[in-house]
Design an enzyme around this catalytic site. Structure first.
Site, short mmCIF file in Angstrom:
data_model
loop_
_atom_site.label_atom_id
_atom_site.label_comp_id
_atom_site.label_asym_id
_atom_site.label_seq_id
_atom_site.Cartn_x
_atom_site.Cartn_y
_atom_site.Cartn_z
N VAL A 1 -23.78 7.01 29.68
CA VAL A 1 -24.94 6.22 30.13
C VAL A 1 -24.42 5.18 31.09
O VAL A 1 -23.55 4.53 31.10
CB VAL A 1 -25.28 5.45 28.75
N HIS B 1 -21.16 -0.55 28.61
CA HIS B 1 -21.34 -0.67 27.10
C HIS B 1 -19.81 -0.51 26.61
O HIS B 1 -19.02 0.46 27.15
CB HIS B 1 -22.00 0.52 26.52
P1 5GP Z 1 -20.52 6.80 27.13
O1 5GP Z 1 -20.07 8.53 26.93
O2 5GP Z 1 -21.39 6.78 28.32
O3 5GP Z 1 -19.28 6.20 27.06
O4 5GP Z 1 -21.11 6.67 25.62
C1 5GP Z 1 -22.50 6.81 25.56
C2 5GP Z 1 -22.94 6.61 24.21
O5 5GP Z 1 -24.29 6.40 23.85
C3 5GP Z 1 -22.65 7.88 23.43
O6 5GP Z 1 -21.70 7.38 22.25
C4 5GP Z 1 -24.14 8.11 22.82
O7 5GP Z 1 -23.96 8.54 21.33
C5 5GP Z 1 -25.03 6.92 22.78
N1 5GP Z 1 -26.21 7.42 23.07
C6 5GP Z 1 -26.82 8.01 24.08
N2 5GP Z 1 -28.27 7.63 23.92
C7 5GP Z 1 -28.30 6.67 22.71
C8 5GP Z 1 -29.60 6.24 22.21
O8 5GP Z 1 -30.96 6.65 22.68
N3 5GP Z 1 -29.45 5.30 21.31
C9 5GP Z 1 -28.28 4.99 20.95
N4 5GP Z 1 -28.30 4.01 19.86
N5 5GP Z 1 -27.06 5.47 21.53
C10 5GP Z 1 -27.20 6.20 22.41
#
Ligand code: 5GP
Length: 121
Positions: free
Chosen positions: A103, A107
């Site tokens: 994303v 975060h």
């Molecule tokens: P990344 O891989 O970018 O570090 O982590 C993205 C995180 O966002 C993942 O752990 C995934 O489960 C979480 N995520 C993706 N879409 C959503 C959403 O719509 N709501 C929530 N609460 N988490 C999300």
């Protein structure tokens, strides 16, 4: 990479998509991850439009930076995983392709509630 206004966390910030909120203040929003990888898996995101930690460190104000890190501490305490309120946690942020970021809005993941395990697999 320029900021994509339509990323899923931008939509959560705009209230277009629901989240299970843990904490919010002027700098950050925190909510539970939709697909938890540990007993506790929360996310802490800045309200400002930053794609990743690299962008944040380059462009965020000092107040936003302090707000981000204070936010992590507040959320960890609220979740009962901080050193003060529990037995520890892992704060992690993925950056870009090699970092495994999915994303494109900065975060931090907060993992805890059990042994988190190896640092990198
Ligand atoms: P990344 O891989 O970018 O570090 O982590 C993205 C995180 O966002 C993942 O752990 C995934 O489960 C979480 N995520 C993706 N879409 C959503 C959403 O719509 N709501 C929530 N609460 N988490 C999300």
């Amino acid at each position: 990479m320029s900021y994509n206004e339509n990323n899923i966390f931008a939509k959560i910030l705009k209230g277009e998509i629901p989240c299970k909120k843990i904490y919010e203040d002027q700098f950050i929003l925190s909510f539970h991850d939709i697909n938890p990888q540990k007993k506790i898996h929360a996310l802490v995101i800045p309200k400002g439009k930053y794609t990743d930690l690299d962008d944040f460190c380059k462009n965020a104000s000092i107040n936003e930076m302090v707000g981000m890190f204070k936010g992590i501490e507040i959320v960890a305490k609220k979740l009962g995983v901080s050193i003060e309120s529990g037995s520890g946690y892992r704060a992690l942020t993925n950056i870009g392709n090699d970092g495994g970021q999915e994303v494109p809005h900065l975060h931090f993941h907060i993992f805890g509630g059990e042994k988190v395990g190896k640092m990198v697999s």
